[in-house]
Design a protein around this motif. Structure first.
Motif, short mmCIF file in Angstrom:
data_model
loop_
_atom_site.label_atom_id
_atom_site.label_comp_id
_atom_site.label_asym_id
_atom_site.label_seq_id
_atom_site.Cartn_x
_atom_site.Cartn_y
_atom_site.Cartn_z
N HIS A 121 54.33 40.88 34.04
CA HIS A 121 55.14 40.07 33.11
C HIS A 121 54.40 39.92 31.78
O HIS A 121 55.00 40.01 30.71
N PHE A 124 54.51 43.09 29.80
CA PHE A 124 55.86 43.23 29.27
C PHE A 124 56.06 42.39 28.01
O PHE A 124 56.48 42.89 26.97
N GLU A 125 55.69 41.11 28.09
CA GLU A 125 55.89 40.20 26.95
C GLU A 125 55.01 40.56 25.76
O GLU A 125 55.43 40.47 24.61
N ASP A 142 64.56 41.28 24.24
CA ASP A 142 64.19 41.02 25.63
C ASP A 142 65.03 41.82 26.61
O ASP A 142 64.51 42.50 27.49
N GLY A 146 63.87 44.97 28.83
CA GLY A 146 63.98 44.86 30.29
C GLY A 146 64.72 46.04 30.90
O GLY A 146 64.31 46.60 31.92
N SER A 150 63.31 48.93 33.33
CA SER A 150 63.92 49.19 34.64
C SER A 150 64.07 50.69 34.87
O SER A 150 63.88 51.18 35.98
N CYS B 158 62.83 45.56 39.15
CA CYS B 158 62.71 44.56 38.08
C CYS B 158 63.48 43.28 38.39
O CYS B 158 63.03 42.18 38.10
N LEU B 162 60.00 42.28 41.20
CA LEU B 162 59.11 41.72 40.18
C LEU B 162 59.72 40.47 39.53
O LEU B 162 59.02 39.65 38.99
N LEU B 164 61.44 40.28 36.76
CA LEU B 164 61.18 40.33 35.32
C LEU B 164 62.33 39.60 34.63
O LEU B 164 63.50 40.00 34.76
N SER B 165 62.01 38.55 33.87
CA SER B 165 63.07 37.60 33.52
C SER B 165 64.31 38.17 32.84
O SER B 165 65.43 37.84 33.24
#
Lengths: 199, 199
Positions: A121, A124-125, A142, A146, A150, B158, B162, B164-165
């Motif tokens: 995470h 990713f951010e 975002d 995402g 994926s 994802c 995970l 992922l948000s």
């Protein structure tokens, strides 16, 4: 492998040997499956030395699974080539030199360990969303990042981890073409969504 | 949960209770992380009974992670809706009733266990490739099915594993739109590749 082969101190060489053994074992067996004792045997070195250098198994893992995606400046290539560029870079991280090994290590262990998933995470951010943000409208970074991740993680899962034959056997060029078009689609859809649905 | 609740024998009820406990624990901890003893404690039952019903830990896992994707007849829906249809079906397998739990169990354990990865290969060959084969030209089924699975597994990784948000928080409808378009793209690219590149 070592950046300055003639200048490494003995202690730095030991640290490097531990790190490489840890990367190999964490990659093969995951965080939970690889023990400090096994890593020490692979070097070989006394397990207590590993603790002296890295403090704990978690500290050793953090050093071994350090992820610097080295994402290219996507603003410097034509926007409609960004999809293929990202896929080419992603393949290089997995198939290139050992410097990209942190991501495979993280991904393999994240499935069964929440602390490792949290590290993904963070990457990713801190690395993926900022790299995407120059290419899509504000507010879409975002979800677009995402969706891109994926597809890229799914590619890694099928090609390198599960080794599902059609995906594992495709040439790099085929992957760049087919998956690159998908990444490009996600980038374009983010722009279109922002244009049509938002106030 | 039980198909014929009034007709189950005591032995069938026991088997069912073991199976459900095994599914929960294999899902949470993976094949290597969940022991027969832990599963027996969750029922609760004597571990020897599990062996009597399922022969071995591997036999229990095979029964718990039985995957019937119940893929819809893709020939019966308009071809350009197949992408969205597949994504909707895939979400239902993960988010719907417990009957689809075999796939999550397999995927989570396949990352660290080669026998489990082999089971995924079987499901791919026996269920996914045949379902795709009506939609793309001969010779393209394998690579197209592989690319589709790479996006769907990446989505599962994802969104559910995970968490992922941005991917975990998208609505079902957003996922169906955005990922459905990708699956459709892979189907169309397989047709175009066959048309343009092959003799």
């Amino acid at each position: 492998m070592t950046l300055t082969p003639t200048k490494l101190s003995k202690s730095e060489k030991t640290r490097q040997a531990i790190l490489e053994a840890a990367q190999t074992l964490f990659y093969e067996k995951g965080y939970d499956g690889a023990s400090v004792r096994q890593i020490a045997e692979a070097v070989p070195i006394d397990p207590a030395m590993i603790m002296r250098y890295f403090g704990s198994k978690e500290g050793l893992f953090s050093a071994a699974a350090l992820v610097d995606l080295r994402l290219p400046d996507l603003g410097s290539i034509p926007r409609d080539l960004a999809g293929k560029g990202l896929v080419r870079h992603f393949l290089m991280l997995w198939e290139g030199d050992r410097s990209g090994i942190g991501l495979p290590i993280l991904l393999r262990s994240a499935v069964s360990n929440q602390n490792v998933a949290d590290k993904i995470h963070e990457v990713f951010e801190e690395q993926v969303v900022p790299a995407i943000s120059g290419l899509v409208p504000e507010g879409e970074e975002d979800s677009c990042a995402g969706l891109i991740v994926s597809q890229l993680f799914g590619l890694a899962l099928c090609r390198y981890i599960l080794r599902l034959s059609p995906v594992a056997e495709m040439t790099e060029q085929e992957i760049v073409e087919r998956i690159g078009a998908v990444i490009q689609f996600h980038l374009d859809a983010a722009r279109d969504t922002a244009g049509s649905n938002r106030p």
